[in-house]
Design a protein around this motif. Sequence first.
Motif, PDB file in Angstrom:
ATOM      1  N   ALA A  19       0.837  -1.211   0.000  1.00 38.37           N
ATOM      2  CA  ALA A  19       0.000   0.000   0.000  1.00 38.37           C
ATOM      3  C   ALA A  19       0.867   1.255   0.000  1.00 38.37           C
ATOM      4  O   ALA A  19       0.558   2.229  -0.704  1.00 38.37           O
ATOM      5  CB  ALA A  19      -0.935  -0.009   1.203  1.00 38.37           C
ATOM      6  N   GLU A  20       1.960   1.232   0.766  1.00 36.55           N
ATOM      7  CA  GLU A  20       2.835   2.408   0.825  1.00 36.55           C
ATOM      8  C   GLU A  20       3.506   2.653  -0.524  1.00 36.55           C
ATOM      9  O   GLU A  20       3.581   3.802  -0.988  1.00 36.55           O
ATOM     10  CB  GLU A  20       3.910   2.254   1.913  1.00 36.55           C
ATOM     11  N   LEU A  21       3.991   1.597  -1.167  1.00 38.23           N
ATOM     12  CA  LEU A  21       4.641   1.779  -2.471  1.00 38.23           C
ATOM     13  C   LEU A  21       3.626   2.192  -3.533  1.00 38.23           C
ATOM     14  O   LEU A  21       3.955   2.987  -4.422  1.00 38.23           O
ATOM     15  CB  LEU A  21       5.389   0.512  -2.883  1.00 38.23           C
ATOM     16  N   ASN A  22       2.384   1.688  -3.447  1.00 39.01           N
ATOM     17  CA  ASN A  22       1.336   2.159  -4.357  1.00 39.01           C
ATOM     18  C   ASN A  22       1.115   3.656  -4.188  1.00 39.01           C
ATOM     19  O   ASN A  22       0.946   4.387  -5.166  1.00 39.01           O
ATOM     20  CB  ASN A  22       0.022   1.416  -4.116  1.00 39.01           C
ATOM     21  N   ARG A  64       8.461   9.336   2.500  1.00 38.46           N
ATOM     22  CA  ARG A  64       7.312  10.189   2.847  1.00 38.46           C
ATOM     23  C   ARG A  64       6.047   9.388   3.145  1.00 38.46           C
ATOM     24  O   ARG A  64       5.233   9.802   3.966  1.00 38.46           O
ATOM     25  CB  ARG A  64       6.998  11.160   1.708  1.00 38.46           C
ATOM     26  N   VAL A  65       5.864   8.272   2.441  1.00 37.30           N
ATOM     27  CA  VAL A  65       4.652   7.477   2.657  1.00 37.30           C
ATOM     28  C   VAL A  65       4.827   6.469   3.787  1.00 37.30           C
ATOM     29  O   VAL A  65       3.916   5.711   4.083  1.00 37.30           O
ATOM     30  CB  VAL A  65       4.192   6.765   1.360  1.00 37.30           C
ATOM     31  N   GLY A  66       6.002   6.465   4.407  1.00 39.75           N
ATOM     32  CA  GLY A  66       6.242   5.595   5.552  1.00 39.75           C
ATOM     33  C   GLY A  66       6.529   4.145   5.202  1.00 39.75           C
ATOM     34  O   GLY A  66       6.251   3.246   5.998  1.00 39.75           O
ATOM     35  N   TYR A  67       7.108   3.906   4.037  1.00 39.57           N
ATOM     36  CA  TYR A  67       7.435   2.527   3.664  1.00 39.57           C
ATOM     37  C   TYR A  67       8.486   1.976   4.625  1.00 39.57           C
ATOM     38  O   TYR A  67       9.563   2.543   4.755  1.00 39.57           O
ATOM     39  CB  TYR A  67       7.934   2.456   2.225  1.00 39.57           C
ATOM     40  N   PRO A  68       8.181   0.858   5.277  1.00 37.07           N
ATOM     41  CA  PRO A  68       9.101   0.303   6.274  1.00 37.07           C
ATOM     42  C   PRO A  68      10.147  -0.634   5.680  1.00 37.07           C
ATOM     43  O   PRO A  68      10.378  -1.721   6.184  1.00 37.07           O
ATOM     44  CB  PRO A  68       8.164  -0.451   7.213  1.00 37.07           C
ATOM     45  N   VAL A 124       7.251   1.211  -8.518  1.00 40.09           N
ATOM     46  CA  VAL A 124       8.267   1.322  -7.480  1.00 40.09           C
ATOM     47  C   VAL A 124       8.454  -0.065  -6.883  1.00 40.09           C
ATOM     48  O   VAL A 124       7.474  -0.744  -6.580  1.00 40.09           O
ATOM     49  CB  VAL A 124       7.853   2.321  -6.370  1.00 40.09           C
ATOM     50  N   THR A 125       9.707  -0.482  -6.733  1.00 37.02           N
ATOM     51  CA  THR A 125       9.978  -1.782  -6.129  1.00 37.02           C
ATOM     52  C   THR A 125      10.714  -1.588  -4.813  1.00 37.02           C
ATOM     53  O   THR A 125      11.490  -0.640  -4.655  1.00 37.02           O
ATOM     54  CB  THR A 125      10.807  -2.691  -7.062  1.00 37.02           C
ATOM     55  N   GLY A 126      10.436  -2.478  -3.882  1.00 34.87           N
ATOM     56  CA  GLY A 126      11.061  -2.356  -2.571  1.00 34.87           C
ATOM     57  C   GLY A 126      11.252  -3.700  -1.902  1.00 34.87           C
ATOM     58  O   GLY A 126      10.823  -4.744  -2.407  1.00 34.87           O
ATOM     59  N   ARG A 127      11.907  -3.617  -0.798  1.00 27.80           N
ATOM     60  CA  ARG A 127      12.193  -4.791   0.005  1.00 27.80           C
ATOM     61  C   ARG A 127      11.963  -4.439   1.466  1.00 27.80           C
ATOM     62  O   ARG A 127      12.591  -3.509   1.981  1.00 27.80           O
ATOM     63  CB  ARG A 127      13.641  -5.205  -0.201  1.00 27.80           C
ATOM     64  N   PRO A 128      11.043  -5.128   2.132  1.00 24.89           N
ATOM     65  CA  PRO A 128      10.827  -4.865   3.557  1.00 24.89           C
ATOM     66  C   PRO A 128      12.131  -5.082   4.325  1.00 24.89           C
ATOM     67  O   PRO A 128      12.936  -5.931   3.961  1.00 24.89           O
ATOM     68  CB  PRO A 128       9.779  -5.893   3.978  1.00 24.89           C
ATOM     69  N   SER A 129      12.338  -4.320   5.356  1.00 23.52           N
ATOM     70  CA  SER A 129      13.585  -4.422   6.104  1.00 23.52           C
ATOM     71  C   SER A 129      13.781  -5.779   6.741  1.00 23.52           C
ATOM     72  O   SER A 129      14.896  -6.194   7.001  1.00 23.52           O
ATOM     73  CB  SER A 129      13.691  -3.315   7.158  1.00 23.52           C
ATOM     74  N   ASP A 130      12.716  -6.556   6.927  1.00 23.49           N
ATOM     75  CA  ASP A 130      12.850  -7.880   7.520  1.00 23.49           C
ATOM     76  C   ASP A 130      12.905  -8.993   6.481  1.00 23.49           C
ATOM     77  O   ASP A 130      12.914 -10.168   6.818  1.00 23.49           O
ATOM     78  CB  ASP A 130      11.714  -8.155   8.507  1.00 23.49           C
ATOM     79  N   ALA A 131      12.984  -8.643   5.179  1.00 25.88           N
ATOM     80  CA  ALA A 131      13.004  -9.651   4.124  1.00 25.88           C
ATOM     81  C   ALA A 131      14.345 -10.390   4.137  1.00 25.88           C
ATOM     82  O   ALA A 131      15.404  -9.773   4.218  1.00 25.88           O
ATOM     83  CB  ALA A 131      12.777  -9.004   2.754  1.00 25.88           C
TER      84      ALA A 131
END
Length: 178
Positions: A71-74, A106-110, A167-174
Amino acid sequence: MTTVRLALFSALIALVACAPVPEGRIGPDGLPLPQVYRISEGDEQGVYFRFLDGLNALRGAVGAGEVRFSAELNAAAATHARDMALQNRPWHFGSDGSSPLDRVQRVGYPGELVGEAISETYEGELETLGAWAEAPETRGVLLDPQAVEIGLAWYQEPAGKLWWTLVTGRPSDAVLSE
């Protein structure tokens, strides 16, 4: 490497071939005539899931893990798609000078930003995915094994032009298996 490209290309062709061609829109060469791709409010979920299925098929063809929506990356992607339209140029910087990293923060992506792909087109989600898969710099974003989550958004102008942001991301716990 040739085998990987062939598998990637084959998966992409299969996905695009599944897209319906409106009747009466075939040119003399047998190919579909160019048209404006309109996204109606009722088809928004379909766009998301067709794109996700297509992207995961491409990633599977090269042994990369599947991705899921965030949701944050969207939200970060939506902000940038609209901002590109307002600026009338496809580029990675916001009108306020923000970078992709700034937007996901800004969107709080963790998690961590992995990459961003952008496009200005009149084409749909599968054609855009195909164009990104063909270009080396955006293919790297699509197939990066570090990517676990994605955000996808578009802004459609009244005349039909679409501004796409992925936008692509990786959660910090991945935990990644290499």
